[in-house]
Design an enzyme around this catalytic site. Structure first.
Site, PDB file in Angstrom:
ATOM      1  N   ALA A   1      -0.045   6.037   3.737  1.00  0.00           N
ATOM      2  CA  ALA A   1       0.714   6.503   4.877  1.00  0.00           C
ATOM      3  C   ALA A   1      -0.145   6.107   6.214  1.00  0.00           C
ATOM      4  CB  ALA A   1       1.186   7.853   5.024  1.00  0.00           C
ATOM      5  N   GLY A   2      -1.374   6.418   6.262  1.00  0.00           N
ATOM      6  CA  GLY A   2      -2.006   6.244   7.417  1.00  0.00           C
ATOM      7  C   GLY A   2      -2.422   4.593   7.869  1.00  0.00           C
TER       8      GLY A   2
ATOM      9  N   ASP B   1      -7.421  -4.761   2.115  1.00  0.00           N
ATOM     10  CA  ASP B   1      -8.441  -3.920   1.179  1.00  0.00           C
ATOM     11  C   ASP B   1      -9.457  -3.633   2.378  1.00  0.00           C
ATOM     12  OD1 ASP B   1      -8.801  -2.833  -0.950  1.00  0.00           O
ATOM     13  OD2 ASP B   1     -10.360  -3.930  -1.501  1.00  0.00           O
ATOM     14  N   SER B   2      -9.999  -2.471   2.380  1.00  0.00           N
ATOM     15  CA  SER B   2     -10.970  -2.127   3.250  1.00  0.00           C
ATOM     16  C   SER B   2     -11.837  -1.085   2.645  1.00  0.00           C
ATOM     17  CB  SER B   2     -10.470  -1.789   4.624  1.00  0.00           C
ATOM     18  OG  SER B   2      -9.321  -0.606   4.412  1.00  0.00           O
TER      19      SER B   2
ATOM     20  N   SER C   1       0.796  -1.098  -0.126  1.00  0.00           N
ATOM     21  CA  SER C   1       0.137   0.035   0.001  1.00  0.00           C
ATOM     22  C   SER C   1       0.974   1.179  -0.155  1.00  0.00           C
ATOM     23  CB  SER C   1      -0.846  -0.142   1.227  1.00  0.00           C
ATOM     24  OG  SER C   1      -1.537   1.353   1.469  1.00  0.00           O
ATOM     25  N   GLY C   2       0.509   2.416  -0.590  1.00  0.00           N
ATOM     26  CA  GLY C   2       1.103   3.481  -0.507  1.00  0.00           C
ATOM     27  C   GLY C   2       0.562   4.556   0.465  1.00  0.00           C
TER      28      GLY C   2
ATOM     29  N   PHE D   1      -8.154   9.120   9.033  1.00  0.00           N
ATOM     30  CA  PHE D   1      -7.959   9.446   7.525  1.00  0.00           C
ATOM     31  C   PHE D   1      -9.221   8.759   7.095  1.00  0.00           C
ATOM     32  CE2 PHE D   1      -5.857   5.596   8.341  1.00  0.00           C
ATOM     33  CZ  PHE D   1      -6.365   4.636   7.326  1.00  0.00           C
ATOM     34  N   GLY D   2      -9.589   9.084   5.889  1.00  0.00           N
ATOM     35  CA  GLY D   2     -10.661   8.457   5.060  1.00  0.00           C
ATOM     36  C   GLY D   2     -11.902   9.173   5.873  1.00  0.00           C
ATOM     37  N   TYR D   3     -12.706   8.120   5.987  1.00  0.00           N
ATOM     38  CA  TYR D   3     -14.154   8.475   6.482  1.00  0.00           C
ATOM     39  C   TYR D   3     -14.339   8.380   7.912  1.00  0.00           C
ATOM     40  CZ  TYR D   3     -15.432   7.124   1.574  1.00  0.00           C
ATOM     41  OH  TYR D   3     -15.465   7.063   0.388  1.00  0.00           O
TER      42      TYR D   3
END
Length: 197
Positions: free
Chosen positions: A11-12, A69-70, A8-9, A154-156
């Site tokens: 960073a979180g 994968d999430s 994965s790239g 991060f994300g949602y």
């Protein structure tokens, strides 16, 4: 110390994995540090995408690889954003745009129908042709709120409320989140294998 490549790239994700597995005799290296590019995620399920990423990282480096994968699965949106969580608002990925699109899609959904869950699958491949990958899953139940709250993660995370704690994932400190999240549950299942490998 054993080296694992994180396929994965993000960073979180790297920071979370290092925090949750930091006590094991492992060195987790992001694939970008080894000049491995991202691979297109062409699978139709989270498991397929994780396998694609792990296999690519193994083949490119010759090292064991860990891939996850999430995504966020929202019941009122028939499972969206789901597999397309990172690119829900298009490419390049943008957390704020993804959250804005989600909140717009949920604008008229009543509170009792705003149920959602974060889901993660983590795959460990010992080599590119590993016929028996280690696959671990985790799920974190919650609801989608009306407006972002909090600045962690991060994300949602800012729009995902844990109803038990009354906090969004972005309002939790990293240690609190890392104890209960979907990724934490999947990693807890993986730890036993990693400790004995």
């Amino acid at each position: 110390m054993k080296t694992l490549v994180l396929a994965s790239g993000n960073a979180g994700k790297l920071k979370e994995l290092q925090a949750m597995l930091g006590d094991l005799p492992l060195q987790i290296v992001a694939q970008g540090e080894l000049d491995v590019e991202d691979v297109p995620e062409t699978g139709l399920t989270f498991v397929e995408n994780a396998l694609i990423k792990a296999r690519h990282a193994c083949a490119s480096t010759g090292l064991p690889a860990l891939a996850d994968d999430s995504g966020l699965i929202v019941d009122a949106l028939d499972g969206a954003p789901g597999l397309y969580s990172a690119r829900y608002a298009g490419s390049p990925t943008n957390d704020a745009a993804n959250n804005a699109k989600l909140l717009e899609a949920m604008r008229d959904v009543p509170a009792e129908r705003r149920t959602a869950r974060f889901y993660a699958v983590i795959v460990l491949l010992r080599h590119a042709n590993d016929p028996q990958p280690v696959i671990c899953e985790g799920s974190w139940e919650g609801t989608i709120i009306d407006a972002p709250r909090g600045s962690n993660g991060f994300g949602y995370n800012p729009v995902f409320l844990d109803p038990v704690r009354g906090l969004t994932a972005a309002e939790m400190d990293p240690a609190q989140k890392n104890a209960i999240s979907h990724r934490a549950i999947a990693l807890a299942r993986l730890r036993g294998f990693l400790a004995s490998a």
